[in-house]
Design an enzyme around this catalytic site. Structure first.
Site, mmCIF file in Angstrom:
data_model
loop_
_atom_site.group_PDB
_atom_site.id
_atom_site.type_symbol
_atom_site.label_atom_id
_atom_site.label_comp_id
_atom_site.label_asym_id
_atom_site.label_seq_id
_atom_site.Cartn_x
_atom_site.Cartn_y
_atom_site.Cartn_z
ATOM 1 N N HIS A 72 0.644 -1.158 0.358
ATOM 2 C CA HIS A 72 0.307 -0.175 -0.021
ATOM 3 C C HIS A 72 1.175 1.301 -0.258
ATOM 4 C CE1 HIS A 72 -4.230 -1.529 0.535
ATOM 5 N NE2 HIS A 72 -3.762 -2.619 0.292
ATOM 6 N N ASP A 73 1.960 1.465 0.281
ATOM 7 C CA ASP A 73 3.173 2.292 0.417
ATOM 8 C C ASP A 73 3.213 2.455 -1.653
ATOM 9 O OD1 ASP A 73 4.504 4.592 0.859
ATOM 10 O OD2 ASP A 73 6.717 2.820 1.342
ATOM 11 N N ASP A 80 7.751 5.209 -0.771
ATOM 12 C CA ASP A 80 8.457 6.675 -0.005
ATOM 13 C C ASP A 80 8.407 6.311 1.311
ATOM 14 O OD1 ASP A 80 6.097 6.810 -0.663
ATOM 15 O OD2 ASP A 80 6.589 9.041 -1.351
ATOM 16 N N GLU A 91 -2.564 9.226 4.384
ATOM 17 C CA GLU A 91 -3.198 7.950 3.411
ATOM 18 C C GLU A 91 -3.781 6.478 4.053
ATOM 19 O OE1 GLU A 91 0.282 6.505 1.047
ATOM 20 O OE2 GLU A 91 0.448 8.104 0.480
ATOM 21 N N THR A 197 -2.625 -15.871 1.006
ATOM 22 C CA THR A 197 -1.877 -17.037 1.401
ATOM 23 C C THR A 197 -1.937 -17.064 2.917
ATOM 24 O OG1 THR A 197 -0.452 -18.572 1.415
ATOM 25 C CG2 THR A 197 0.709 -16.692 0.820
ATOM 26 N N ASP A 241 -6.704 -18.234 4.385
ATOM 27 C CA ASP A 241 -6.389 -18.673 3.385
ATOM 28 C C ASP A 241 -6.505 -20.176 4.296
ATOM 29 O OD1 ASP A 241 -5.015 -20.925 2.530
ATOM 30 O OD2 ASP A 241 -2.688 -20.862 3.057
ATOM 31 N N ASP A 249 3.057 -20.127 1.373
ATOM 32 C CA ASP A 249 2.425 -21.421 0.608
ATOM 33 C C ASP A 249 1.827 -20.997 -0.559
ATOM 34 O OD1 ASP A 249 0.203 -22.249 1.670
ATOM 35 O OD2 ASP A 249 1.477 -23.525 2.456
#
Length: 341
Positions: A72-73, A80, A91, A197, A241, A249
């Site tokens: 998400h950065d 940055d 953000e 996962t 998962d 995995d």
């Protein structure tokens, strides 16, 4: 007086040329490199990994949290550290970033403190975020791979660009469209989706598939999810998962083949002509998945990075440093020169 002015302007010209030359050399030398800190902070990666081993023993949920922060950065305005910055709003306050773990954000700043104590303030929060994400994968059973370093921290964030983040309710066509401007292809998208996962989802992000139940979802899974998430406002969470929720995995892809993907963006990968074959390939070959995931991680880690004299090295990851620009320093030096005449 004419001679004094001549000398001063000659000095000013020489100083400007030297300054420009210095900046150009720095920019050329300070790009990303696998050996960027080999001499100045050789213990960097061991500091990060050793601390994360301790963190994950106490809270293994931070591993997927750190990976999500990295993604998400980097996806918003490059790697940055902008998502780390506090804002009012920032953000992290935007819809796409709901659920970013505060504990994982704190871990990044703790790592910064450890690294800066050992090496001085030469490593950015952006680089630490990249290393933490890589180690979150490796320490959870996934692939281990080298990441080039040398990023600088940004001094701003972008609320508007958080809208570019692909969402959990997006179908595959929308997801591919979101990634395309950043030069990610279907293989990259399916591999990066494999980050699901491990980790958990908040009820609000999946309830749209439960009421009414999405016909592409396994009925038993749907019933179990409804029991955990009776409403969109429930504060409960569910595993992404079903088979190995704490291990990195390829079981996520087996989930998808059994209609057990939790997000729409996950399950729809088996329905799209550009991605369904990749889901099968990764479900059958974990090493192939690991390779393609590592390739995509390296690719995303180099999106729109700041290097050289761009940005800064933050003293704390959640706030920018006091603004003392290079220009103001140069002006002060020029004033001192003028005063001598």
């Amino acid at each position: 007086m004419a001679r004094v002015n001549s000398d001063f302007y000659s000095l000013l010209l020489i100083s400007s040329l030297l300054l420009a030359s210095h900046f150009n050399i720095c920019e050329a030398q300070q790009g990303l490199s696998l050996s960027f800190f080999a001499k100045t902070c050789p213990q960097l990666e061991s500091i990060v990994r050793n601390h994360l081993k301790k963190v994950f023993k106490q809270d293994n949920g931070q591993a997927p949290g750190l990976l999500r922060i990295f993604f998400h950065d980097c996806f918003v305005q490059g790697c940055d550290g902008s998502v780390l910055l506090d804002g009012n709003p920032g953000e992290r306050d935007q819809r796409a970033n709901i659920g970013l773990r505060n504990e994982a954000l704190e871990t990044i700043d703790v790592l910064r403190g450890l690294v800066h104590k050992a090496c001085g303030k030469i490593v950015s929060c952006a680089d630490i975020t990249v290393l933490a994400a890589r180690d979150a994968v490796a320490l959870s059973g996934g692939p281990d791979f080298a990441m080039a370093l040398g990023r600088r921290d940004g001094v701003s964030f972008s609320i508007e660009k958080t809208k570019d983040l692909p969402g959990p309710s997006s179908n595959t066509t929308v997801t591919l469209t979101k990634f395309a401007p950043k030069n990610f292809d279907a293989t990259d998208v399916v591999a990066l989706s494999g980050a699901h996962t491990f980790g958990r989802a908040h009820c609000g992000t999946i309830f749209g598939r439960l009421s009414p139940q999405d016909p592409t979802m396994d009925k038993t899974l749907g019933n179990n999810l409804k029991a955990t998430c009776p409403s969109a406002t429930s504060t409960n969470t569910v595993n992404l998962d079903l088979r190995t929720p704490l291990v990195f995995d390829n079981k996520y892809y087996i989930d998808l083949l059994n209609r057990q993907g939790v997000f729409t963006s996950d399950q729809d990968l088996v329905n799209h002509e550009k991605t369904k074959g990749l889901v099968n390939s990764f479900a059958n070959d974990q090493n192939l998945f690991y390779k393609k995931f590592a390739d995509a991680m390296i690719k995303i880690s180099q999106l729109d990075v700041l290097t050289g004299n761009q940005g800064e090295i933050r003293n704390k990851c959640n706030v920018v440093n006091k603004k003392q620009s290079i220009l103001s320093s140069v002006v002060e030096e020029m004033v001192e020169v003028i005063d001598r005449f």
